[in-house]
Design an enzyme around this catalytic site. Structure first.
Site, PDB file in Angstrom:
ATOM      1  N   GLU A  32      13.976  65.943  54.935  1.00 22.66           N
ATOM      2  CA  GLU A  32      12.726  66.496  54.398  1.00 22.66           C
ATOM      3  C   GLU A  32      11.718  65.408  54.071  1.00 22.66           C
ATOM      4  O   GLU A  32      10.525  65.579  54.289  1.00 22.66           O
ATOM      5  CB  GLU A  32      13.003  67.357  53.165  1.00 22.66           C
ATOM      6  CG  GLU A  32      13.647  68.697  53.478  1.00 22.66           C
ATOM      7  CD  GLU A  32      12.791  69.579  54.371  1.00 22.66           C
ATOM      8  OE1 GLU A  32      11.566  69.376  54.412  1.00 22.66           O
ATOM      9  OE2 GLU A  32      13.342  70.457  55.044  1.00 22.66           O
ATOM     10  N   TYR A 115       6.989  70.515  47.111  1.00 22.85           N
ATOM     11  CA  TYR A 115       7.511  71.072  48.356  1.00 22.85           C
ATOM     12  C   TYR A 115       8.934  70.610  48.628  1.00 22.85           C
ATOM     13  O   TYR A 115       9.838  71.418  48.885  1.00 22.85           O
ATOM     14  CB  TYR A 115       6.614  70.704  49.554  1.00 22.85           C
ATOM     15  CG  TYR A 115       7.379  70.903  50.837  1.00 22.85           C
ATOM     16  CD1 TYR A 115       7.579  72.186  51.333  1.00 22.85           C
ATOM     17  CD2 TYR A 115       8.002  69.833  51.488  1.00 22.85           C
ATOM     18  CE1 TYR A 115       8.347  72.406  52.462  1.00 22.85           C
ATOM     19  CE2 TYR A 115       8.763  70.038  52.612  1.00 22.85           C
ATOM     20  CZ  TYR A 115       8.939  71.318  53.103  1.00 22.85           C
ATOM     21  OH  TYR A 115       9.716  71.520  54.199  1.00 22.85           O
ATOM     22  N   ASP A 133       5.026  74.600  52.144  1.00 25.78           N
ATOM     23  CA  ASP A 133       4.371  73.630  53.013  1.00 25.78           C
ATOM     24  C   ASP A 133       3.145  74.287  53.637  1.00 25.78           C
ATOM     25  O   ASP A 133       2.852  75.464  53.398  1.00 25.78           O
ATOM     26  CB  ASP A 133       5.337  73.062  54.066  1.00 25.78           C
ATOM     27  CG  ASP A 133       5.623  74.051  55.194  1.00 25.78           C
ATOM     28  OD1 ASP A 133       5.260  75.237  55.074  1.00 25.78           O
ATOM     29  OD2 ASP A 133       6.221  73.625  56.197  1.00 25.78           O
ATOM     30  N   CYS A 187       2.321  81.665  63.738  1.00 29.23           N
ATOM     31  CA  CYS A 187       1.064  81.739  62.980  1.00 29.23           C
ATOM     32  C   CYS A 187       0.489  80.335  62.846  1.00 29.23           C
ATOM     33  O   CYS A 187       0.316  79.799  61.764  1.00 29.23           O
ATOM     34  CB  CYS A 187       1.330  82.352  61.608  1.00 29.23           C
ATOM     35  SG  CYS A 187      -0.162  82.824  60.702  1.00 29.23           S
ATOM     36  N   CYS A 194      -0.488  86.176  67.636  1.00 29.87           N
ATOM     37  CA  CYS A 194      -0.320  87.435  66.910  1.00 29.87           C
ATOM     38  C   CYS A 194       0.427  88.487  67.736  1.00 29.87           C
ATOM     39  O   CYS A 194       1.069  89.379  67.175  1.00 29.87           O
ATOM     40  CB  CYS A 194      -1.684  87.967  66.489  1.00 29.87           C
ATOM     41  SG  CYS A 194      -2.635  86.813  65.471  1.00 29.87           S
ATOM     42  N   CYS A 197       3.911  88.224  66.796  1.00 30.04           N
ATOM     43  CA  CYS A 197       4.208  88.069  65.366  1.00 30.04           C
ATOM     44  C   CYS A 197       4.861  89.333  64.812  1.00 30.04           C
ATOM     45  O   CYS A 197       4.306  90.431  64.939  1.00 30.04           O
ATOM     46  CB  CYS A 197       2.934  87.765  64.587  1.00 30.04           C
ATOM     47  SG  CYS A 197       3.224  87.622  62.808  1.00 30.04           S
ATOM     48  N   CYS A 203      -0.818  92.305  58.510  1.00 29.53           N
ATOM     49  CA  CYS A 203      -1.609  91.095  58.265  1.00 29.53           C
ATOM     50  C   CYS A 203      -3.053  91.456  57.918  1.00 29.53           C
ATOM     51  O   CYS A 203      -3.782  92.042  58.714  1.00 29.53           O
ATOM     52  CB  CYS A 203      -1.574  90.193  59.497  1.00 29.53           C
ATOM     53  SG  CYS A 203      -2.528  88.670  59.297  1.00 29.53           S
TER      54      CYS A 203
END
Length: 291
Positions: A32, A115, A133, A187, A194, A197, A203
């Site tokens: 990370e 984060y 994030d 996204c 989309c 998605c 949305c």
DNA sequence: GAGCCGTGGCT
DNA sequence: TAGCCAAGGCT
């Protein structure tokens, strides 16, 4: 762009890596930190070598800054390497060499912010935690707030709304990974897909016709000719030489003397470079008080 | 909160 | 080719 840690974690698990790999808290923490500003493709080989060499916090803590800076290679933002080194030392000192599993202790470690602390809780310990994030924040901004982009920095409102979605049980970490992956792969900032998605139907950004962001995103400063590039050039010399180098060698690494001196001074202040007798310079052999 | 901190891929 | 882009932590 970065991929989700969960994706790489699963990939690594499938390749049969075991101890100190992605499933260990240390492996997740290291990945990370490396992924904070660096794409996963560049992180992967460095992460593998790093974990092979320093499979525990104690092992890393015993290394020298010079070793750590060289192992960091060209991942960029080398102060992260020193912070990770300092975090390893803090884990040894404060937690007996075991990566802590609470947000507060993680956040108290150098280089671990909001984060990364959440990501370690979720992806290393499998507990629900917010890891907001930029990808996650973008998904929530669009789907929930109907905006093209999230605010400049994480707001209390974002945390509250995200917490409302975050499953409280064992699915929490999975949900976090899923949203992160959705933001990274579907996204996306510039060309959202989309049509594939899974949450497009709900949305608000899509429903309201994809309104543009109110404010223009802050432009990134030029890198060419910047102090950052000067720092990078100087540090590259020291990384690639086995031992200390002469001041003359540093002078050849960057043409502008004023900028070169400024960059060199800042590298010394950061603990990335050590001035030595007779005008020479090297990577630090021992930890600097600056961290 | 704005600016600093590397590097490399993409266009 | 030169510029754009990614993007968390710290000060």
């Amino acid at each position: 762009m970065r991929n989700s840690p969960s994706q790489t974690a699963e990939t690594r698990a499938q390749t049969g890596e075991t101890r100190a790999s992605a499933h260990s808290a240390w492996g997740v923490l290291v990945s990370e930190v490396m992924l904070q500003q660096t794409p996963v493709a560049r992180v992967e080989p460095v992460w593998r070598a790093w974990i092979d060499r320093w499979p525990t916090p104690a092992a890393l803590a015993a290394a020298s800054p010079a070793q750590v800076i060289r192992a960091w290679g060209r991942l960029g933002y080398p102060r992260r390497a020193l912070r990770l080194h300092a975090a390893a030392a803090a884990i040894v000192e404060r937690h007996g060499g075991v990566v802590p599993d609470d947000i507060e202790s993680l956040r108290a470690l150098p280089g671990i912010g909001e984060y990364t602390a959440g990501a370690v809780i979720a992806f290393a310990f499998g507990r629900p935690a917010l890891a907001l994030d930029t990808n996650v924040r973008r998904v929530l901004a669009r789907h929930d707030a109907g905006r093209a982009r999230p605010p400049g920095s994480v707001t209390a409102g974002e945390r509250e709304r995200a917490l409302e979605f975050l499953p409280t049980g064992v699915d929490g970490a999975t949900w976090m990974a899923a949203i992160m992956e959705l933001g990274a792969l579907v996204c996306t900032a510039r060309s959202p897909r989309c049509e594939v998605c899974p949450i497009a139907a709900g949305c608000r950004w899509r429903a309201s016709g994809y309104p543009e962001a109110e404010k223009a995103a802050r432009r990134q400063p030029r890198y060419t000719g910047s102090d950052r590039q000067a720092r990078g050039a100087i540090l590259a010399i020291l990384r690639d030489c086995a031992g200390p180098v002469t001041g003359r060698r540093i002078e050849m690494s960057w043409p502008d003397a004023v900028q070169r001196d400024r960059a060199l001074d800042s590298l010394v202040a950061d603990g990335l470079v050590e001035p030595l007798p007779r005008g020479r310079y090297g990577l630090p052999a021992s930890a600097s008080p600056h961290g």
